[in-house]
Design a protein around this motif. Sequence first.
Motif, mmCIF file in Angstrom:
data_model
loop_
_atom_site.group_PDB
_atom_site.id
_atom_site.type_symbol
_atom_site.label_atom_id
_atom_site.label_comp_id
_atom_site.label_asym_id
_atom_site.label_seq_id
_atom_site.Cartn_x
_atom_site.Cartn_y
_atom_site.Cartn_z
ATOM 1 N N HIS A 1 0.832 -1.203 0.000
ATOM 2 C CA HIS A 1 0.000 0.000 0.000
ATOM 3 C C HIS A 1 0.866 1.252 0.000
ATOM 4 O O HIS A 1 1.543 1.537 0.989
ATOM 5 N N GLU B 1 1.223 -0.768 -4.865
ATOM 6 C CA GLU B 1 -0.027 -0.008 -4.987
ATOM 7 C C GLU B 1 0.280 1.478 -5.144
ATOM 8 O O GLU B 1 1.201 1.998 -4.498
ATOM 9 N N ASP C 1 -1.639 5.555 -6.055
ATOM 10 C CA ASP C 1 -2.800 6.412 -6.310
ATOM 11 C C ASP C 1 -2.409 7.370 -7.427
ATOM 12 O O ASP C 1 -1.444 8.116 -7.294
ATOM 13 N N GLU D 1 -4.736 2.875 -8.586
ATOM 14 C CA GLU D 1 -6.041 3.482 -8.273
ATOM 15 C C GLU D 1 -6.188 4.831 -8.971
ATOM 16 O O GLU D 1 -5.304 5.691 -8.854
ATOM 17 N N LYS E 1 -7.427 8.141 -8.512
ATOM 18 C CA LYS E 1 -7.791 8.875 -7.292
ATOM 19 C C LYS E 1 -8.538 10.152 -7.665
ATOM 20 O O LYS E 1 -8.052 10.926 -8.489
ATOM 21 N N GLN F 1 -7.959 -0.101 -9.984
ATOM 22 C CA GLN F 1 -8.902 0.024 -8.865
ATOM 23 C C GLN F 1 -9.430 1.438 -8.785
ATOM 24 O O GLN F 1 -8.725 2.389 -9.130
HETATM 25 CA CA CA Z 1 -5.164 3.603 -2.808
#
Ligand code: CA
Length: 357
Positions: A43, A70, A72, A164, A166, A197
Amino acid sequence: MTMQGFGRLCCLLLLPLAALAKTESGRELAARQGIPYPAVIAHRGASFDAPESTAAAYVLARELGVDYLELDLQRSKDGVLVAVHDDNLLRTSDVAERFPQRKNSPVSAFTLAELKSLDAGSWFNQAYPERARSGFKGLQILTLDEVMDIAEGHPNKRPGLYIETKVPTLFPGIEADLKARLHARGWLDQPGRVVLQSFDRNSLALLHKEMPQVPKVLLLWVGKGSIEPASAQSFAESGETDKAAFYARQQPRSKAEFERWLDYAKAAGAIGTGPSAALTGGGAQSYADLVQPWMNQLSHDKGLLVHVYTVDEAVDVDKVMAAGVDGIFTNRSGRLLEYFSRPAPMSEAQILDAQSF
Ligand code: CA
Ligand code: G3P
């Protein structure tokens, strides 16, 4: 035809239907997508031990042996994709000193050169003196391409990216921009190497339109823009002083409401969900418990994988694994790898030393 013969014929006709209806296990679902099981997802990198979303955090996660880095995704003023979590740069950089007039401005208000001029490491040394390192001082915000470089930078350890979008409403077209970069780098030809994601199901649907073959995960939480809560009472109205305690009491309005979001996930092309977890020790990353056994079972029944965010402590890992999740976003990748009997060859400190951070 005799009644017995008719019965046999019915059985034969129904058998394939029954086989089709069988719930695949998380392991089977993951294997079909080329996704490791259980997946270890770093993360914002190995963000317990190094400043989040910087080279130190991502190199450390790669060297530990995680499955995914991971990040963003946001976009600079001049159109470059970068890895930043917050809506602005206050918490994780020296923007207040460098650009005092724009300290509260969104990431999109800064050119890449301006973003690159920020120190994205020293805040960590101040916030966590027990984990501070001189090598963190002056670390830069990374572009998506630089995170890909890190993921490709070891001969044997080749983590995937779990990306992701964001606040995608702030970045129209970011889904197409992402596709262009992944395509240019050959990342779209490697099954399971990238997982996309978003909390935003419109963005997820756009990602699906751009990259139908890439696995996608709808992030879930209880609150505005996601699953409707059982109680309409806000944090301010609750009289609670601890946000984690407030979130821990949040429940989906009903089973049907939870199921509605699983169906949204499927409709947007997702192969799984990323639900929140309520952590035993609370803290800023503790939210509603959306990985109760019935929730994970329902997800699997619908053919959806479950990757829970964000779990660091053994007591919580025990709990979410027993509840049936298929992967974990964690700030403490080394610990989670050890839990899954995949220990790293060196400690975090040894790796950071060896990598000159
Ligand atoms: Ca995230
Ligand atoms: O992407 C999974 C998890 O990271 C979602 O929460 O706020 O840390 O991006 P956040």
